[in-house]
Design a protein around this motif. Structure first.
Motif, PDB file in Angstrom:
ATOM      1  N   ALA A   1       0.856  -1.198   0.000  1.00 37.06           N
ATOM      2  CA  ALA A   1       0.000   0.000   0.000  1.00 37.06           C
ATOM      3  C   ALA A   1       0.879   1.231   0.000  1.00 37.06           C
ATOM      4  O   ALA A   1       1.916   1.275   0.672  1.00 37.06           O
ATOM      5  N   PRO A   2       0.505   2.250  -0.801  1.00 33.95           N
ATOM      6  CA  PRO A   2       1.333   3.464  -0.845  1.00 33.95           C
ATOM      7  C   PRO A   2       1.295   4.186   0.495  1.00 33.95           C
ATOM      8  O   PRO A   2       0.307   4.143   1.225  1.00 33.95           O
ATOM      9  N   GLU A   3       2.396   4.847   0.770  1.00 33.08           N
ATOM     10  CA  GLU A   3       2.499   5.597   2.020  1.00 33.08           C
ATOM     11  C   GLU A   3       1.657   6.853   1.932  1.00 33.08           C
ATOM     12  O   GLU A   3       1.591   7.492   0.890  1.00 33.08           O
ATOM     13  N   THR A   4       0.995   7.217   3.017  1.00 27.06           N
ATOM     14  CA  THR A   4       0.149   8.413   3.062  1.00 27.06           C
ATOM     15  C   THR A   4       0.543   9.277   4.235  1.00 27.06           C
ATOM     16  O   THR A   4       1.089   8.788   5.232  1.00 27.06           O
ATOM     17  N   ARG A   5       0.219  10.558   4.095  1.00 25.58           N
ATOM     18  CA  ARG A   5       0.418  11.524   5.175  1.00 25.58           C
ATOM     19  C   ARG A   5      -0.795  12.428   5.205  1.00 25.58           C
ATOM     20  O   ARG A   5      -1.406  12.712   4.163  1.00 25.58           O
ATOM     21  N   PRO A   6      -1.174  12.917   6.391  1.00 26.96           N
ATOM     22  CA  PRO A   6      -2.356  13.790   6.451  1.00 26.96           C
ATOM     23  C   PRO A   6      -2.067  15.157   5.832  1.00 26.96           C
ATOM     24  O   PRO A   6      -0.946  15.659   5.894  1.00 26.96           O
ATOM     25  N   CYS A   7      -3.127  15.726   5.214  1.00 24.03           N
ATOM     26  CA  CYS A   7      -3.011  17.068   4.609  1.00 24.03           C
ATOM     27  C   CYS A   7      -2.830  18.090   5.713  1.00 24.03           C
ATOM     28  O   CYS A   7      -3.490  18.028   6.760  1.00 24.03           O
TER      29      CYS A   7
ATOM     30  N   TYR B   1       0.010  18.708   1.059  1.00 22.88           N
ATOM     31  CA  TYR B   1      -1.378  19.102   0.815  1.00 22.88           C
ATOM     32  C   TYR B   1      -2.017  18.142  -0.189  1.00 22.88           C
ATOM     33  O   TYR B   1      -1.320  17.387  -0.891  1.00 22.88           O
ATOM     34  N   CYS B   2      -3.315  18.211  -0.245  1.00 22.87           N
ATOM     35  CA  CYS B   2      -4.053  17.360  -1.187  1.00 22.87           C
ATOM     36  C   CYS B   2      -3.661  17.719  -2.624  1.00 22.87           C
ATOM     37  O   CYS B   2      -3.490  18.894  -2.959  1.00 22.87           O
ATOM     38  N   ARG B   3      -3.572  16.658  -3.475  1.00 23.64           N
ATOM     39  CA  ARG B   3      -3.138  16.871  -4.858  1.00 23.64           C
ATOM     40  C   ARG B   3      -4.270  16.648  -5.864  1.00 23.64           C
ATOM     41  O   ARG B   3      -4.043  16.711  -7.069  1.00 23.64           O
ATOM     42  N   ASP B   4      -5.463  16.397  -5.339  1.00 23.52           N
ATOM     43  CA  ASP B   4      -6.572  16.108  -6.245  1.00 23.52           C
ATOM     44  C   ASP B   4      -7.594  17.241  -6.321  1.00 23.52           C
ATOM     45  O   ASP B   4      -8.711  17.044  -6.782  1.00 23.52           O
ATOM     46  N   ASN B   5      -7.253  18.434  -5.822  1.00 22.16           N
ATOM     47  CA  ASN B   5      -8.198  19.563  -5.879  1.00 22.16           C
ATOM     48  C   ASN B   5      -7.540  20.816  -6.447  1.00 22.16           C
ATOM     49  O   ASN B   5      -7.913  21.937  -6.092  1.00 22.16           O
ATOM     50  N   ASP B   6      -6.548  20.635  -7.326  1.00 21.31           N
ATOM     51  CA  ASP B   6      -5.870  21.742  -8.019  1.00 21.31           C
ATOM     52  C   ASP B   6      -5.253  22.741  -7.054  1.00 21.31           C
ATOM     53  O   ASP B   6      -5.282  23.959  -7.273  1.00 21.31           O
ATOM     54  N   GLY B   7      -4.681  22.238  -5.910  1.00 24.80           N
ATOM     55  CA  GLY B   7      -3.978  23.111  -4.972  1.00 24.80           C
ATOM     56  C   GLY B   7      -4.887  23.965  -4.124  1.00 24.80           C
ATOM     57  O   GLY B   7      -4.444  25.002  -3.605  1.00 24.80           O
ATOM     58  N   ALA B   8      -6.165  23.561  -3.944  1.00 28.51           N
ATOM     59  CA  ALA B   8      -7.095  24.383  -3.155  1.00 28.51           C
ATOM     60  C   ALA B   8      -6.672  24.412  -1.688  1.00 28.51           C
ATOM     61  O   ALA B   8      -6.730  25.472  -1.036  1.00 28.51           O
ATOM     62  N   CYS B   9      -6.235  23.247  -1.131  1.00 22.98           N
ATOM     63  CA  CYS B   9      -5.824  23.213   0.275  1.00 22.98           C
ATOM     64  C   CYS B   9      -4.592  24.071   0.510  1.00 22.98           C
ATOM     65  O   CYS B   9      -4.496  24.788   1.515  1.00 22.98           O
ATOM     66  N   GLN B  10      -3.652  24.025  -0.438  1.00 25.69           N
ATOM     67  CA  GLN B  10      -2.439  24.821  -0.279  1.00 25.69           C
ATOM     68  C   GLN B  10      -2.772  26.306  -0.329  1.00 25.69           C
ATOM     69  O   GLN B  10      -2.258  27.097   0.472  1.00 25.69           O
ATOM     70  N   ARG B  11      -3.679  26.720  -1.249  1.00 26.33           N
ATOM     71  CA  ARG B  11      -4.055  28.131  -1.325  1.00 26.33           C
ATOM     72  C   ARG B  11      -4.815  28.563  -0.076  1.00 26.33           C
ATOM     73  O   ARG B  11      -4.609  29.668   0.449  1.00 26.33           O
ATOM     74  N   ALA B  12      -5.690  27.673   0.425  1.00 19.27           N
ATOM     75  CA  ALA B  12      -6.444  28.029   1.637  1.00 19.27           C
ATOM     76  C   ALA B  12      -5.513  28.191   2.835  1.00 19.27           C
ATOM     77  O   ALA B  12      -5.666  29.125   3.636  1.00 19.27           O
TER      78      ALA B  12
END
Length: 372
Positions: free
Chosen positions: A6-12, A31-42
């Motif tokens: 299983a791939p390694e995961t880390r919390p956003c 940060y999450c990579r499936d929302n076009d950088g929305a978490c990083q911008r927030a």
């Protein structure tokens, strides 16, 4: 077949969801990579709101901002290192170096071959130069001979030029004379055209005058016919009045005879006055009637005489009008004949002018042909 780990995961760092990480080395995704950088911008916007806050929250926000910048720099460097130091990147650089080296070797071989060709061409050029030098010497001698011949031809050409100039001067003189003749011919042609237009205008005027005279002649003829008819009617009326006057005279004679008879009867009645008183009265009445009839007959005769005189005057006037109309008709006939004669003369003159214009045009054409 072994199960894939299983791939390694880390919390956003913003929303806390699990973020899958890459299997190889490299900085982990925060940060999450499936929302076009929305978490990083927030997260960045949140830190921007708290960076100016006093105390520890502001310092923490500024520290996280610096960390984000460092993360971006590290990510850029990591991608560059993966692109350049990975086996694929190394192979790409080696292929590029091999291609550049092969191109340089090919260029060197091309320059060598070009140098050889230049040397061969230089040797061939030297050989050609020697041959051309010999050819140039021969051509120089031939050119000297041609120059001598050209000088002789130039002398002959000068003589021909002198003769040509003399012929040119003579031709110019002839051309000037021809031009003068042409100008004179054009003037004659223009004057002939003007005269022809004048004659045509006169001919048109004569035609209009002939038409007017014809109309006047027709009107005079109509007036003469009308006057003749009026005279005939006046004669018929005069004859009728003459017949009525004759009848009136006859009636007056009858009345006079009756009056004479009445007088005779009155005389006889006076002789037999005692026996025919009634007859005398009848005789007086008859005499009065006879006198009245005689007076009426005399008045009718006077009226008929006056009407006859008036009709005679009208008849004389009608005869005078008819005579004047006949004289006018004769005059118009003479004028019409004169106008027709003038028209014929104008037509003949127009024909002569047309012939002259044709002759001038032919002369101009011949002159132009001779000049050309």
């Amino acid at each position: 077949m072994d199960a894939q780990p299983a791939p390694e995961t880390r919390p956003c760092a913003h929303c806390g969801r699990d973020v899958p990480q890459r299997a190889g080395a490299g900085r982990p995704f925060r940060y999450c990579r499936d929302n076009d950088g929305a978490c990083q911008r927030a997260s960045r916007n949140s830190r921007m709101r708290h960076r100016n806050a006093p105390g520890l929250p502001g310092q923490v926000a500024r520290t996280w901002e610096a960390v984000d910048r460092l993360d971006q720099i590290v990510e850029t460097l990591t991608e560059a290192l993966h692109a350049e130091l990975s086996p694929t990147g190394v192979e790409r650089q080696l292929a590029q170096l091999r291609a550049e080296t092969a191109a340089q070797v090919a260029a060197a071989h091309g320059e060598r071959d070009e140098a050889r060709r230049d040397a061969e061409e230089a040797a061939a050029s030297a050989t050609r130069a020697r041959r051309e030098a010999g050819t140039a010497t021969a051509e120089r001698d031939a050119a000297r001979q041609r120059a001598e011949r050209a000088e002789a031809e130039a002398a002959r050409a000068a003589d021909r030029a002198a003769h040509a100039e003399a012929a040119r001067d003579e031709a110019r003189g002839e051309a000037s004379a021809a031009q003068a003749l042409r100008v004179q011919a054009e003037r004659d042609r223009d004057s002939a055209r003007h005269e022809l237009r004048t004659v045509r205008a006169e001919l048109d005027g004569e035609r209009r005058r002939v038409a007017d005279l014809t109309a006047e002649r027709d009107a005079a003829r109509t007036d003469a016919e009308r006057a003749t008819r009026s005279a005939a009617e006046a004669l018929a009326r005069a004859e009728q009045l003459r017949a009525e006057a004759d009848r009136a005279r006859t009636e007056a004679g009858d009345a006079h005879t009756a009056a004479e008879q009445a007088r005779t009867e009155a005389t006889a009645a006076r002789q037999g006055q005692q026996a025919a008183e009634g007859a005398r009265e009848r005789a007086d009445a008859a005499r009065a009637q006879a006198d009245a009839a005689c007076a009426e007959a005399v008045a009718a005769g006077e009226t008929a005489r006056r009407e006859r005189d008036a009709l005679a005057t009208e008849l004389a006037a009608a005869r005078d009008t008819a005579g004047a109309a006949e004289a006018r008709l004769a005059e118009l006939t003479v004028r019409l004949a004169a106008a027709e004669a003038d028209r014929d003369a104008a037509q003949r003159r127009a024909g002569q002018l047309a012939d002259q214009v044709s002759d001038l045009a032919s002369a101009l054409a011949r002159l132009g042909t001779r000049t050309g």
